[in-house]
Write a protein that holds these residues in place. Structure first.
Motif, PDB file in Angstrom:
ATOM      1  N   PRO A  59       0.804  -1.226   0.000  1.00  0.00           N
ATOM      2  CA  PRO A  59       0.000   0.000   0.000  1.00  0.00           C
ATOM      3  C   PRO A  59       0.836   1.276   0.000  1.00  0.00           C
ATOM      4  CG  PRO A  59      -0.086  -1.103   2.149  1.00  0.00           C
ATOM      5  CD  PRO A  59       0.557  -2.041   1.205  1.00  0.00           C
ATOM      6  N   ILE A  60       2.029   1.248   0.595  1.00  0.00           N
ATOM      7  CA  ILE A  60       2.873   2.448   0.627  1.00  0.00           C
ATOM      8  C   ILE A  60       3.359   2.794  -0.772  1.00  0.00           C
ATOM      9  CG2 ILE A  60       5.086   3.382   1.412  1.00  0.00           C
ATOM     10  CD1 ILE A  60       4.675   1.840   4.025  1.00  0.00           C
ATOM     11  N   PHE A  61       3.927   1.822  -1.476  1.00  0.00           N
ATOM     12  CA  PHE A  61       4.429   2.090  -2.824  1.00  0.00           C
ATOM     13  C   PHE A  61       3.281   2.356  -3.796  1.00  0.00           C
ATOM     14  CE2 PHE A  61       8.280   0.024  -1.150  1.00  0.00           C
ATOM     15  CZ  PHE A  61       9.240   0.913  -1.595  1.00  0.00           C
ATOM     16  N   GLY A  62       2.151   1.694  -3.585  1.00  0.00           N
ATOM     17  CA  GLY A  62       0.986   1.975  -4.417  1.00  0.00           C
ATOM     18  C   GLY A  62       0.514   3.404  -4.252  1.00  0.00           C
ATOM     19  N   SER A  63       0.523   3.899  -3.018  1.00  0.00           N
ATOM     20  CA  SER A  63       0.119   5.275  -2.748  1.00  0.00           C
ATOM     21  C   SER A  63       1.090   6.266  -3.386  1.00  0.00           C
ATOM     22  CB  SER A  63       0.042   5.508  -1.237  1.00  0.00           C
ATOM     23  OG  SER A  63      -0.295   6.845  -0.947  1.00  0.00           O
ATOM     24  N   LEU A  64       2.396   5.956  -3.307  1.00  0.00           N
ATOM     25  CA  LEU A  64       3.388   6.831  -3.952  1.00  0.00           C
ATOM     26  C   LEU A  64       3.121   6.935  -5.447  1.00  0.00           C
ATOM     27  CD1 LEU A  64       6.651   5.641  -2.142  1.00  0.00           C
ATOM     28  CD2 LEU A  64       5.577   7.891  -1.937  1.00  0.00           C
ATOM     29  N   LEU A  65       2.799   5.826  -6.053  1.00  0.00           N
ATOM     30  CA  LEU A  65       2.526   5.823  -7.493  1.00  0.00           C
ATOM     31  C   LEU A  65       1.230   6.564  -7.797  1.00  0.00           C
ATOM     32  CD1 LEU A  65       4.152   4.639  -9.815  1.00  0.00           C
ATOM     33  CD2 LEU A  65       2.677   2.627  -9.749  1.00  0.00           C
ATOM     34  N   ASP A  66       0.208   6.383  -6.959  1.00  0.00           N
ATOM     35  CA  ASP A  66      -1.066   7.072  -7.153  1.00  0.00           C
ATOM     36  C   ASP A  66      -0.901   8.589  -7.088  1.00  0.00           C
ATOM     37  OD1 ASP A  66      -2.524   4.776  -7.523  1.00  0.00           O
ATOM     38  OD2 ASP A  66      -3.126   4.597  -5.419  1.00  0.00           O
ATOM     39  N   HIS A  67       0.045   9.040  -6.265  1.00  0.00           N
ATOM     40  CA  HIS A  67       0.254  10.482  -6.093  1.00  0.00           C
ATOM     41  C   HIS A  67       1.323  11.047  -7.026  1.00  0.00           C
ATOM     42  CE1 HIS A  67      -1.957   9.596  -2.364  1.00  0.00           C
ATOM     43  NE2 HIS A  67      -2.288  10.879  -2.359  1.00  0.00           N
TER      44      HIS A  67
END
Length: 423
Positions: A373-381
């Protein structure tokens, strides 16, 4: 009475070691296959059940939370009842997970499949390493750890091809899961036929110091948790797995955004990463028996991989070479694998192998569950480069953890030779 290891002919010992390594490697590959039981078919679930990627992502978290907690607890069970029955039960659990997925009619059914797969995955590392440490001769233990890691990577690589391929050919994802249910049954049948080879109660190799196991009997079962080395090994697994999770899940879209690499080509990057990682593990198996300072191998290999990922993060190269460089980073991570496993063995108190491997390897599940979820959030932002930078930093944190473990082990050997491992 079981014949002593020293009395066995060299050829018989080699055959025995190869049998044990092959059987445990096959079982470990099955466990990694079931890591990927649900993700390859996410598009089918979105189409049929109207689910979102966020909802489906929670299924992955559910798998790793159950696996991580269960892995720490499974180590105690392995030490108490033996590794073989626990391993057999885990394989049966995988069959149940595949059948649950095949019969799912919504999110609840998929969650049940994820939970059963996580429960089945939980005992594998404590059970596998207990059997390998008990049944494989010392001179081939490094190769055993190497094969163990390689088969795990192959399990990851085979699952998407198997599930998507059968689903496409049959026109039904349920058929793919029915076929998947047969895999652990076949492995279970093979291990049952060769159950003597994986019987950890008959271990003949004395990897621990004479009398050390008897001295450990009086210790509390949780005494190993006082060892800083155990928690340092846990942190090493956490950080190195966080980097792996970043590459497995997000290197494709990150390369597509940062370099414009076509989606079809990014799939080959991840496959190349896993195959080169497997190749690195083979090489690492030869090194681990020849090098005393295992933390040096880990440091050099992971630092090289971190440097390659940081190079990609600059965005300063053509698209295709960038994909090749990401794939090359897998070789360093693989090379460090056997040294990592041997370092944990050296840090484990006698008589607590299952507990230590269970606790330490739960860091793997924690790393996957936390990093995604952390890396996914970085990519989403829009922080695309942070995927590679974050993975590199995680690898360097793993190098630091392994280095401290090595320092503590050398200090212990110099200051209290022959003393208790819990000192």
């Amino acid at each position: 009475m079981h014949k002593s290891a020293a009395a066995l002919p060299i050829a018989a010992t080699r055959r025995s070691d190869a049998t044990v390594i092959g059987l445990i490697g096959l079982a470990h590959g099955t466990s990694h296959f079931f890591h990927m039981l649900l993700p390859p078919l996410f598009p089918f679930f979105i189409h049929e059940f109207g689910l979102s990627y966020s909802e489906l992502g929670l299924l992955v978290t559910l798998f790793f939370v159950i696996s991580g907690v269960g892995q720490a607890l499974a180590g105690f069970l392995v030490d108490r009842v033996g590794a073989r029955p626990v391993l057999f039960a885990a394989l049966a659990c995988f069959t149940a997970a595949a059948l649950a997925a095949a019969s799912a009619h919504g999110y609840a059914g998929l969650a049940l499949a994820a939970a059963l797969a996580g429960l089945g995955n939980a005992p594998f590392h404590p059970a596998d390493f207990t059997i390998l440490n008990k049944r494989v001769s010392p001179q081939r233990l490094g190769h055993a750890f190497s094969v163990h890691g390689v088969t795990g990577n192959l399990g990851w690589a085979v699952a998407p091809i198997f599930l998507i391929g059968i689903g496409g050919l049959s026109g039904s994802w349920r058929t793919a899961y029915l076929c998947a249910a047969l895999l652990p049954l076949a492995v279970l049948a093979l291990l049952t036929l060769n159950r003597g080879a994986v019987d950890d109660r008959r271990g003949a190799w004395a990897h621990d110091r004479p009398g050390a196991a008897r001295a450990a009997v009086a210790e509390h079962p949780l005494a190993f948790l006082r060892l800083p080395s155990v928690w340092l090994c846990f942190s090493f697994f956490f950080f190195s797995t966080a980097a792996l999770a970043a590459i497995q899940s997000f290197a494709g879209p990150a390369l597509a955004r940062l370099y414009g690499l076509p989606t079809a080509d990014t799939a080959y990057v991840v496959t190349g990463f896993m195959l080169l990682s497997a190749t690195g593990m083979v090489a690492g198996g030869f090194l681990v028996g020849r090098v005393q300072r295992l933390e040096k191998i880990i440091a050099l290999a992971l630092t090289a991989s971190a440097a390659l990922l940081l190079l990609v993060a600059t965005g300063a190269m053509p698209a295709l070479p960038a994909g090749v460089v990401v794939a090359m980073a897998g070789a360093g991570i693989g090379l460090a694998g056997p040294s990592r496993d041997m370092l944990i063995k050296r840090a484990a108190p006698p008589g607590a192998t299952g507990r230590v491997y269970g606790a330490v390897y739960s860091g793997l599940d924690t790393g996957f569950a936390t990093a995604a979820p952390i890396f996914g959030s970085l990519l989403d932002h829009g922080h695309t480069q942070a995927v590679f930078v974050g993975a590199a930093l995680a690898l360097l944190m793993g190098v630091a953890s392994a280095g401290v473990v090595g320092l503590r082990l050398r200090w212990r050997s110099l200051t209290i030779p022959g003393g208790s491992l819990t000192s």
